[in-house]
Design an enzyme around this catalytic site. Structure first.
Site, PDB file in Angstrom:
ATOM      1  N   LYS A   1      -3.839   0.262  -2.442  1.00 27.76           N
ATOM      2  CA  LYS A   1      -4.927  -0.462  -1.770  1.00 27.76           C
ATOM      3  C   LYS A   1      -5.862   0.546  -1.122  1.00 27.76           C
ATOM      4  O   LYS A   1      -5.421   1.451  -0.434  1.00 27.76           O
ATOM      5  CB  LYS A   1      -4.293  -1.372  -0.705  1.00 27.76           C
ATOM      6  CG  LYS A   1      -5.229  -2.118   0.179  1.00 27.76           C
ATOM      7  CD  LYS A   1      -4.449  -2.959   1.185  1.00 27.76           C
ATOM      8  CE  LYS A   1      -4.005  -2.159   2.385  1.00 27.76           C
ATOM      9  NZ  LYS A   1      -3.321  -2.976   3.404  1.00 27.76           N
TER      10      LYS A   1
ATOM     11  N   THR B   1      -5.350 -10.051   9.088  1.00 26.48           N
ATOM     12  CA  THR B   1      -6.245 -11.085   8.540  1.00 26.48           C
ATOM     13  C   THR B   1      -5.600 -11.824   7.368  1.00 26.48           C
ATOM     14  O   THR B   1      -6.108 -12.856   6.926  1.00 26.48           O
ATOM     15  CB  THR B   1      -7.552 -10.462   8.013  1.00 26.48           C
ATOM     16  OG1 THR B   1      -7.228  -9.578   6.927  1.00 26.48           O
ATOM     17  CG2 THR B   1      -8.280  -9.704   9.097  1.00 26.48           C
TER      18      THR B   1
ATOM     19  N   ASP C   1       5.916  -5.901   4.381  1.00 26.59           N
ATOM     20  CA  ASP C   1       4.945  -5.122   5.138  1.00 26.59           C
ATOM     21  C   ASP C   1       5.324  -5.145   6.621  1.00 26.59           C
ATOM     22  O   ASP C   1       6.190  -5.922   7.032  1.00 26.59           O
ATOM     23  CB  ASP C   1       3.536  -5.711   4.942  1.00 26.59           C
ATOM     24  CG  ASP C   1       2.434  -4.664   5.126  1.00 26.59           C
ATOM     25  OD1 ASP C   1       2.754  -3.519   5.495  1.00 26.59           O
ATOM     26  OD2 ASP C   1       1.258  -4.998   4.889  1.00 26.59           O
TER      27      ASP C   1
ATOM     28  N   ASP D   1       0.851  -1.197   0.000  1.00 25.15           N
ATOM     29  CA  ASP D   1       0.000   0.000   0.000  1.00 25.15           C
ATOM     30  C   ASP D   1       0.883   1.242   0.000  1.00 25.15           C
ATOM     31  O   ASP D   1       2.097   1.148   0.182  1.00 25.15           O
ATOM     32  CB  ASP D   1      -0.982   0.007   1.190  1.00 25.15           C
ATOM     33  CG  ASP D   1      -0.291  -0.276   2.510  1.00 25.15           C
ATOM     34  OD1 ASP D   1       0.845   0.187   2.692  1.00 25.15           O
ATOM     35  OD2 ASP D   1      -0.875  -0.975   3.352  1.00 25.15           O
TER      36      ASP D   1
END
Ligand code: R5P
Length: 301
Positions: free
Chosen positions: A191, A223, A218, A167
């Site tokens: 994103k 999730t 990241d 992102d």
């Protein structure tokens, strides 16, 4: 210096203590039938520099509460300083107001930590470089990125890889690791999340991944959707294979199942969070931050 561990990540705490040539100091954590905890420091700490290691992983509220009470117990026992190593700083994604009427939850946590007696904070790969500003005590921002860079150097040939930020918020991190690797190319996924549900709405790709092994880096996997959907997008755009590296394996809900059954080849995380055995899966590889943490603590004695 004495090192104490909360109950969320004793494995990492023991490793760090070992690297400092120390044993974990004893602390009694008694749980009453209603779930309340009674905490007792079982060693003399008067005028001693103390470190508490506790990750604010799932369940974050319970782990934070335990930490608050441990800090209080050390303060009342006369500790000279109380440094806390929170390898994964829970609530860090709530560091500002996204929509009218929201709390700044991280600030609440920071105020409690300082109020009960934390004198310094150590943590790994914070979500935003502005997070230290929320605390009124020194914050030491440690990172697993050099470990990841070493591993990437060892496991891949530079001509075949492209780094990917999942992102826009991760670009700073990608630039940092690209630089550690000698400025290799990177691409960015755009994103967009729904601010109410937190679900990912849509995503696009800036950069070329055709014929390459894409490595998404990241700060955390919660999730797993960011990584799984990101991998699909990269494959649709011609990537040959997708690997992911993320510091904090939060692994909420069915993340581990999603990741194992995804297009991702391998998921590399660290032990800032202790992954329970039911969340381990064949594609998962865990590297330890114990050495980095021990060096960070030693450098700030
Ligand atoms: C968000 O900005 C973070 O850096 C992670 O990308 C995000 O928290 C991952 O969440 P999930 O695994 O639920 O998609």
């Amino acid at each position: 210096m004495k090192v104490f561990s909360g109950s969320s990540n004793k494995k990492l705490a023991s490793k760090i203590a070992g690297k400092l040539n120390l044993e974990l100091s004893p602390v009694e954590i008694f749980v009453f039938p209603d779930g309340e905890k009674r905490i007792r420091i079982q060693e003399k700490v008067l005028n001693v520099d103390c470190v508490i290691i506790q990750s604010a992983s799932i369940p974050p509220d319970e782990n934070y509460m335990e930490l608050f009470i441990m800090i209080d117990a050390l303060k009342r026992s006369g500790a000279k300083s109380i440094k806390t190593l929170i390898p994964y700083l829970g609530y860090q994604r709530q560091d500002h107001i996204f929509r009218d009427g929201e709390a700044v939850s991280l600030e609440v946590i920071a105020q409690i930590l300082v109020k009960v007696g934390m004198t310094e904070l150590f943590s790994f790969d914070l979500h935003s470089p502005k997070i230290p500003e929320v605390f009124s005590v020194p914050v030491h921002h440690l990172s697993a990125l050099p470990l990841f860079a070493e591993k990437i150097k060892k496991d891949f040939s530079f001509s075949e890889i492209v780094l990917v930020s999942p992102d826009m918020g991760g670009i700073r991190r990608i630039k940092e690791i690209a630089e550690l690797l000698g400025n290799i190319p990177y691409a960015t996924i755009n994103k967009n999340r729904d601010l109410t549900s937190g679900e990912i709405n849509d995503s696009g790709l800036d950069g070329d991944v055709r014929g390459k092994t894409a490595i998404i880096v990241d700060d955390m996997i919660s999730t797993g959707k960011t990584m799984v959907e990101g991998a699909e997008l990269l494959m649709e755009n011609g990537a040959e294979k997708v690997f992911v590296f993320a510091t904090h394996p939060v692994f909420a809900r069915n993340a581990s199942r999603l990741l194992q059954h995804s297009k991702i080849e391998r998921v590399v995380v660290t032990d800032t969070i202790d992954v329970p055995s039911f969340n381990l899966f064949p594609k998962l590889e865990i590297v330890s931050v114990a050495q980095v943490a021990a060096e960070g603590l030693k450098a700030n004695l």
